[in-house]
Motif scaffolding. Structure first.
Motif, PDB file in Angstrom:
ATOM      1  N   LEU A 243       0.820  -1.211   0.000  1.00  0.00           N
ATOM      2  CA  LEU A 243       0.000   0.000   0.000  1.00  0.00           C
ATOM      3  C   LEU A 243       0.855   1.262   0.000  1.00  0.00           C
ATOM      4  CD1 LEU A 243      -2.980   0.892   0.091  1.00  0.00           C
ATOM      5  CD2 LEU A 243      -2.803   0.933   2.576  1.00  0.00           C
ATOM      6  N   PHE A 244       1.952   1.238   0.734  1.00  0.00           N
ATOM      7  CA  PHE A 244       2.820   2.415   0.837  1.00  0.00           C
ATOM      8  C   PHE A 244       4.155   2.198   0.114  1.00  0.00           C
ATOM      9  CE2 PHE A 244      -0.123   3.125   4.299  1.00  0.00           C
ATOM     10  CZ  PHE A 244      -0.320   4.500   4.258  1.00  0.00           C
ATOM     11  N   SER A 245       4.144   1.333  -0.882  1.00  0.00           N
ATOM     12  CA  SER A 245       5.361   1.032  -1.622  1.00  0.00           C
ATOM     13  C   SER A 245       5.917   2.268  -2.319  1.00  0.00           C
ATOM     14  CB  SER A 245       5.087  -0.051  -2.669  1.00  0.00           C
ATOM     15  OG  SER A 245       6.221  -0.255  -3.474  1.00  0.00           O
ATOM     16  N   LYS A 246       7.239   2.414  -2.236  1.00  0.00           N
ATOM     17  CA  LYS A 246       7.922   3.518  -2.906  1.00  0.00           C
ATOM     18  C   LYS A 246       8.547   3.062  -4.231  1.00  0.00           C
ATOM     19  CE  LYS A 246       9.157   5.837   1.450  1.00  0.00           C
ATOM     20  NZ  LYS A 246      10.280   6.325   2.290  1.00  0.00           N
ATOM     21  N   GLY A 247       8.312   1.810  -4.589  1.00  0.00           N
ATOM     22  CA  GLY A 247       8.915   1.248  -5.782  1.00  0.00           C
ATOM     23  C   GLY A 247       8.148   1.593  -7.044  1.00  0.00           C
ATOM     24  N   SER A 248       8.577   0.985  -8.132  1.00  0.00           N
ATOM     25  CA  SER A 248       7.966   1.222  -9.443  1.00  0.00           C
ATOM     26  C   SER A 248       6.591   0.564  -9.522  1.00  0.00           C
ATOM     27  CB  SER A 248       8.866   0.656 -10.543  1.00  0.00           C
ATOM     28  OG  SER A 248       8.974  -0.752 -10.406  1.00  0.00           O
TER      29      SER A 248
ATOM     30  N   GLY B 160       3.638  -6.970  -5.917  1.00  0.00           N
ATOM     31  CA  GLY B 160       3.189  -7.025  -4.526  1.00  0.00           C
ATOM     32  C   GLY B 160       1.734  -7.436  -4.412  1.00  0.00           C
ATOM     33  N   TRP B 161       0.881  -6.871  -5.257  1.00  0.00           N
ATOM     34  CA  TRP B 161      -0.547  -7.210  -5.221  1.00  0.00           C
ATOM     35  C   TRP B 161      -0.770  -8.660  -5.648  1.00  0.00           C
ATOM     36  CZ3 TRP B 161      -3.347  -4.503  -2.257  1.00  0.00           C
ATOM     37  CH2 TRP B 161      -3.188  -3.112  -2.149  1.00  0.00           C
ATOM     38  N   ILE B 162      -0.032  -9.110  -6.663  1.00  0.00           N
ATOM     39  CA  ILE B 162      -0.155 -10.508  -7.109  1.00  0.00           C
ATOM     40  C   ILE B 162       0.280 -11.455  -5.997  1.00  0.00           C
ATOM     41  CG2 ILE B 162       0.763 -12.243  -8.723  1.00  0.00           C
ATOM     42  CD1 ILE B 162       0.941  -9.997 -10.809  1.00  0.00           C
ATOM     43  N   TYR B 163       1.374 -11.094  -5.324  1.00  0.00           N
ATOM     44  CA  TYR B 163       1.864 -11.929  -4.225  1.00  0.00           C
ATOM     45  C   TYR B 163       0.831 -11.982  -3.100  1.00  0.00           C
ATOM     46  CZ  TYR B 163       5.143 -13.981  -0.890  1.00  0.00           C
ATOM     47  OH  TYR B 163       5.761 -14.815   0.002  1.00  0.00           O
ATOM     48  N   LEU B 164       0.170 -10.868  -2.837  1.00  0.00           N
ATOM     49  CA  LEU B 164      -0.862 -10.827  -1.796  1.00  0.00           C
ATOM     50  C   LEU B 164      -2.022 -11.746  -2.167  1.00  0.00           C
ATOM     51  CD1 LEU B 164      -1.385  -9.353   0.897  1.00  0.00           C
ATOM     52  CD2 LEU B 164      -2.668  -7.645  -0.390  1.00  0.00           C
TER      53      LEU B 164
ATOM     54  N   ASN C  93       3.580   3.690   9.097  1.00  0.00           N
ATOM     55  CA  ASN C  93       2.496   3.132   8.285  1.00  0.00           C
ATOM     56  C   ASN C  93       2.756   1.692   7.857  1.00  0.00           C
ATOM     57  OD1 ASN C  93       0.935   5.490   8.336  1.00  0.00           O
ATOM     58  ND2 ASN C  93       2.070   6.369   6.620  1.00  0.00           N
ATOM     59  N   THR C  94       4.026   1.316   7.721  1.00  0.00           N
ATOM     60  CA  THR C  94       4.339  -0.016   7.200  1.00  0.00           C
ATOM     61  C   THR C  94       4.771  -1.015   8.265  1.00  0.00           C
ATOM     62  OG1 THR C  94       6.634   0.637   6.733  1.00  0.00           O
ATOM     63  CG2 THR C  94       5.009   0.925   4.960  1.00  0.00           C
ATOM     64  N   THR C  95       4.996  -0.562   9.496  1.00  0.00           N
ATOM     65  CA  THR C  95       5.461  -1.479  10.541  1.00  0.00           C
ATOM     66  C   THR C  95       4.667  -1.359  11.838  1.00  0.00           C
ATOM     67  OG1 THR C  95       7.700  -1.276   9.652  1.00  0.00           O
ATOM     68  CG2 THR C  95       7.479  -2.293  11.800  1.00  0.00           C
ATOM     69  N   VAL C  96       4.631  -0.165  12.408  1.00  0.00           N
ATOM     70  CA  VAL C  96       4.000   0.003  13.727  1.00  0.00           C
ATOM     71  C   VAL C  96       2.482  -0.148  13.652  1.00  0.00           C
ATOM     72  CG1 VAL C  96       3.635   1.594  15.642  1.00  0.00           C
ATOM     73  CG2 VAL C  96       5.884   1.445  14.571  1.00  0.00           C
ATOM     74  N   LEU C  97       1.848   0.496  12.686  1.00  0.00           N
ATOM     75  CA  LEU C  97       0.390   0.383  12.572  1.00  0.00           C
ATOM     76  C   LEU C  97      -0.060  -1.026  12.181  1.00  0.00           C
ATOM     77  CD1 LEU C  97      -0.664   3.838  11.069  1.00  0.00           C
ATOM     78  CD2 LEU C  97      -1.001   2.985  13.396  1.00  0.00           C
ATOM     79  N   PRO C  98       0.634  -1.706  11.235  1.00  0.00           N
ATOM     80  CA  PRO C  98       0.255  -3.104  10.987  1.00  0.00           C
ATOM     81  C   PRO C  98       0.417  -3.985  12.224  1.00  0.00           C
ATOM     82  CG  PRO C  98       1.654  -2.288   9.226  1.00  0.00           C
ATOM     83  CD  PRO C  98       1.642  -1.231  10.287  1.00  0.00           C
ATOM     84  N   ALA C  99       1.488  -3.756  12.983  1.00  0.00           N
ATOM     85  CA  ALA C  99       1.694  -4.528  14.217  1.00  0.00           C
ATOM     86  C   ALA C  99       0.559  -4.273  15.203  1.00  0.00           C
ATOM     87  CB  ALA C  99       3.037  -4.165  14.846  1.00  0.00           C
ATOM     88  N   THR C 100       0.139  -3.017  15.313  1.00  0.00           N
ATOM     89  CA  THR C 100      -0.975  -2.670  16.208  1.00  0.00           C
ATOM     90  C   THR C 100      -2.252  -3.378  15.781  1.00  0.00           C
ATOM     91  OG1 THR C 100       0.032  -0.481  16.501  1.00  0.00           O
ATOM     92  CG2 THR C 100      -2.239  -0.757  17.253  1.00  0.00           C
ATOM     93  N   ALA C 101      -2.530  -3.361  14.472  1.00  0.00           N
ATOM     94  CA  ALA C 101      -3.724  -4.030  13.947  1.00  0.00           C
ATOM     95  C   ALA C 101      -3.664  -5.536  14.183  1.00  0.00           C
ATOM     96  CB  ALA C 101      -3.876  -3.729  12.454  1.00  0.00           C
ATOM     97  N   ILE C 102      -2.489  -6.117  13.992  1.00  0.00           N
ATOM     98  CA  ILE C 102      -2.306  -7.561  14.195  1.00  0.00           C
ATOM     99  C   ILE C 102      -2.563  -7.930  15.651  1.00  0.00           C
ATOM    100  CG2 ILE C 102      -0.555  -9.383  14.301  1.00  0.00           C
ATOM    101  CD1 ILE C 102       0.659  -8.075  11.744  1.00  0.00           C
ATOM    102  N   TYR C 103      -2.018  -7.150  16.570  1.00  0.00           N
ATOM    103  CA  TYR C 103      -2.188  -7.480  17.987  1.00  0.00           C
ATOM    104  C   TYR C 103      -3.614  -7.253  18.465  1.00  0.00           C
ATOM    105  CZ  TYR C 103       2.448  -8.965  19.337  1.00  0.00           C
ATOM    106  OH  TYR C 103       3.587  -9.714  19.495  1.00  0.00           O
ATOM    107  N   PHE C 104      -4.319  -6.297  17.876  1.00  0.00           N
ATOM    108  CA  PHE C 104      -5.746  -6.157  18.157  1.00  0.00           C
ATOM    109  C   PHE C 104      -6.493  -7.398  17.674  1.00  0.00           C
ATOM    110  CE2 PHE C 104      -5.663  -1.493  18.956  1.00  0.00           C
ATOM    111  CZ  PHE C 104      -6.559  -1.452  20.007  1.00  0.00           C
ATOM    112  N   ALA C 105      -6.174  -7.854  16.460  1.00  0.00           N
ATOM    113  CA  ALA C 105      -6.829  -9.039  15.906  1.00  0.00           C
ATOM    114  C   ALA C 105      -6.548 -10.277  16.750  1.00  0.00           C
ATOM    115  CB  ALA C 105      -6.365  -9.260  14.462  1.00  0.00           C
ATOM    116  N   LEU C 106      -5.301 -10.426  17.187  1.00  0.00           N
ATOM    117  CA  LEU C 106      -4.933 -11.584  18.002  1.00  0.00           C
ATOM    118  C   LEU C 106      -5.647 -11.581  19.346  1.00  0.00           C
ATOM    119  CD1 LEU C 106      -1.082 -11.844  17.320  1.00  0.00           C
ATOM    120  CD2 LEU C 106      -2.915 -13.247  16.361  1.00  0.00           C
TER     121      LEU C 106
END
Length: 465
Positions: free
Chosen positions: A224-229, A236-240, A416-429
């Motif tokens: 979602l926040f990729s800085k790549g081409s 990334g989307w295909i891998y997801l 956006n790419t590490t702390v917030l996903p971790a927060t969301a994951i721990y809420f889900a868990l």
């Protein structure tokens, strides 16, 4: 080269002694020989190159549940003296050595002191345990994840090293996901069934699906926040999508629950609700070809009277791991009721029945050979009401710390790419712990601690700047 009076050599020696006396305590010459031949050289790697050693542990996290599980000693692959158990001894021994030599500082890790209280209660449950060996085994398993977290937060300070570890965590997902695709195509021949759950490189479908639920959230955030081409974003989307295909064929509800809850919360956190809608549409499209099978898994919850779940008659549903949706929940409630009844009438409600003693021991005595399928019930059964309160407070503390990290980091790429996903994951868990004992699966347990440790490291690197 290491000098005899160097701290690294002294650390190696102390860790070696801890492992040596553990082998004597468990009366295993096999364990000592293995430590000398295989494990002992790793001491040097940990103390001389701790960052490289942690990279090795991250890679090991995807193999530890199954690939090395059968490498056992004394002929007990499920016991303490398998590869998994020996690695636990090694990691804990090394961590204790580093603590004694003041190369690890608990105050540098936000969860250092708070988790020690829960660990102490787990160890204390030996007093009331009906099988002290299983309780010690449980203690080592719980402590190992915490030790990995301490090693990460005390050694990763440079943003470059933190980013390398994070990328490695995502890169190695290719291995279990490719294994999952092989199982889908070659073994299952694209057949979706609870009897044919794919497991990747993990112990079973439940464990693998929980892993995918965690990893999919991290990958989603990076894409979602990729800085790549544009090409990298497309990959990334295909891998997801491939991850979600694996998740679908794991045939477990808990994995989907983790993924949908975590990704949904993450989209809300980053204020990208439109992506949440897109994610749900993608899930729907992937699910449509398997509509009939999926309705079998879920429809029973909506059509069964609530009182049926409180019935003690499980004869129609008790079919090992192949029961349908109604039987699955019915069996869970039945197990929970029996666990609580045993705790209150035949054990110590305050201190518990001993951590790790339910599945395979007390459950067999009661002729209910099923896991608890709930972290909360497992904890209250093992360490009692006191331990359960401490455990809940710790889980809440984890979320409080992650929320603090996200608030203090401002708006940044790593937030956006590490702390917030971790927060969301721990809420889900926090929610999935109601119906799954995910912390008993070593690979997931390690991964969860690694994710938290990385979030903390990113926070420190960004706040200092």
């Amino acid at each position: 080269m290491l000098e005899l009076n160097s701290k690294a050599f002294q650390s190696c020696f102390i860790a070696f002694l801890i492992s040596f006396f553990s082998s004597i305590f468990f009366n295993s010459t096999h364990l000592f020989v293995l430590i000398v031949i295989i494990i002992a050289p790793l001491f040097l790697l940990l103390f001389v190159k701790p960052i490289k050693f942690i990279f090795l542990l991250v890679i090991l996290s995807i193999f530890i549940e199954v690939s090395f599980q059968q490498i056992s000693f004394l002929g007990d692959a499920e016991g303490f003296l398998n590869f998994n158990g020996i690695i636990n001894i090694f990691i804990i021994g090394c961590t204790l050595s580093l603590l004694v030599l003041k190369k690890i500082n608990l105050s540098k890790s936000s969860l250092g002191r708070s988790f020690l209280l829960y660990l102490g209660i787990v160890l204390l449950s030996i007093i009331t345990s009906s099988n002290w060996f299983l309780t010690i085994k449980s203690f080592f398993r719980i402590a190992t994840g915490f030790c990995i977290y301490l090693l990460i937060t005390n050694n990763f300070k440079r943003e470059k090293d933190i980013e390398r570890l994070y990328k490695l965590l995502l890169l190695i997902t290719i291995i279990p996901i490719c294994a999952g695709l092989f199982q889908i195509v070659i073994i299952n021949k694209f057949h979706l069934s609870q009897a044919l759950r794919i497991s990747g490189t993990f112990k079973n479908g439940q464990s693998y699906s929980m892993y995918l639920g965690i990893i999919s959230t991290l990958v989603f955030a990076r894409v979602l926040f990729s800085k790549g081409s544009l090409l990298k974003k497309l990959f990334g989307w295909i891998y997801l999508i491939i991850i979600f295909i694996n998740l679908l064929f794991s045939s477990t509800r808990i994995g989907w629950g983790t993924a949908i809850c975590a990704i949904g919360l993450y989209c809300i956190f980053v204020k990208r609700k439109i992506y949440l809608l897109g994610f749900l549409v993608m899930v729907l499209m992937l699910s449509l070809p398997f509509y009939s099978q999926l309705t079998t898994y879920f429809s029973g919850y909506l059509t069964t009277p609530f009182k049926s779940y409180l019935s003690s008659d499980v004869s129609n549903y008790y079919k090992g791991s192949n029961y349908e949706s109604v039987g699955s929940l019915h069996i869970r409630v039945y197990v929970w009721r029996n666990m609580v009844d045993y705790l209150m009438t035949k054990s110590n409600p305050l201190l518990g029945s001993g951590s790790g003693t339910w599945f395979g021991y007390i459950s067999e005595k009661l002729r209910i050979p099923l896991a608890s399928h709930s972290d909360y019930v497992e904890v209250i059964f093992g360490v009692g009401i006191i331990g359960f309160i401490v455990y809940i407070l710790f889980r809440i503390q984890q979320l409080r710390i992650l929320i603090k990290f996200s608030k203090n980091m401002g708006s940044s790429y790593y937030k956006n790419t590490t702390v917030l996903p971790a927060t969301a994951i721990y809420f889900a868990l926090l929610f999935t712990s109601i119906t799954e004992v995910w912390q008993s699966y070593v690979g997931i347990y390690w991964t969860a601690w690694i994710v938290f440790g990385l979030a903390e490291c990113y926070y420190r690197s960004q706040v200092k700047q």
